[in-house]
Design a protein around this motif. Structure first.
Motif: not given
Length: 245
Positions: A43-49, A58-66, A114-121
């Motif tokens: 929930s840090q602004g830096t990570v989310l940006t 980006s659902v994909v970029l955030r899912g990939k980050y996790v 199917s692995k990335m998107d749920p995390l990004g959502f």
């Protein structure tokens, strides 16, 4: 401990950014979190940006980050020549979630998404720079999802709790990254026993970060700094979001 995040260090300007009331002045101070909207790295602004595009999330970029930085299970590179999503349509004629779900019926796309998107959502309540939101343009944000292991969540806080349940996986990922950083090179087969020993010691200490640092520093690869250097190829490819057809 890895799991302890009870407060943030904030001043008035940063508190306004995060939507936290009753923080006055320019000095940073510890502020208790009174809602579950904020908490932890995700929930840090830096990570989310850094895991968004300039004009939208980006659902994909955030899912990939996790997957890469929390779970230690990076996805494969995207296929070539994948068309981009229509940015003008996002939030206007369809939510980002609706656009992303449209192409998941393709088996080629679904295998990774199917692995990335749920995390990004699960992070869609945060806009492109990390501010809390409940609407994606004209559409209500739906931050629910189901992980590949079958466990479901409906809010970012629930997603964080599910990720926290896999604390050994996060510890292994963090230990691998810290050891890589300390050695200044990628890890080779000869480093795996060292990493296993670090995992065991950190687990025995109930996941205290100081134990991780101590074990990395006292490890033989760090102290001896010799042997074959095996570079680990780092994937810097930004995953592509497929437009629905």
């Amino acid at each position: 401990e890895f799991r302890r995040v009870l407060f943030r260090s904030l001043n008035e300007m940063l508190a306004k950014y995060y939507g936290i009331a009753d923080v006055k002045g320019d000095d940073f101070r510890k502020v208790d979190l009174t809602t579950d909207q904020r908490g932890g790295l995700l929930s840090q602004g830096t990570v989310l940006t850094v895991s968004s595009y300039p004009t939208r999330t980006s659902v994909v970029l955030r899912g990939k980050y996790v997957l890469e930085n929390i779970l230690g299970t990076p996805p494969p590179p995207p296929p070539p020549d994948v068309p981009q999503l229509d940015n003008n349509a996002t939030g206007a004629t369809a939510s980002l979630r609706q656009q992303m779900e449209a192409h998941r019926s393709s088996a080629v796309c679904a295998s990774c998404h199917s692995k990335m998107d749920p995390l990004g959502f699960g992070l869609e309540n945060y806009d492109g720079i990390g501010a809390w939101r409940t609407m994606d343009g004209k559409f209500p944000v739906d931050s629910s999802g189901t992980l590949p292991n079958g466990k479901s969540f409906t809010t970012p806080a629930e997603l964080r709790r599910l990720l926290l349940a896999d604390l050994p996986g996060f510890e292994h990922c963090l230990s691998e990254k810290l050891l890589t950083y300390a050695l200044g090179r990628g890890l080779g087969p000869g480093d795996r026993n060292t990493l296993t020993d670090i995992d065991r010691k950190v687990t025995q200490s109930e996941y205290r970060f100081q134990t991780l640092v101590h074990e990395v520093v006292r490890s033989m690869p760090f102290q001896m700094q010799h042997g074959e250097v095996i570079s680990k190829q780092i994937d810097t490819t930004r995953p592509k979001e497929v437009a629905s057809k």
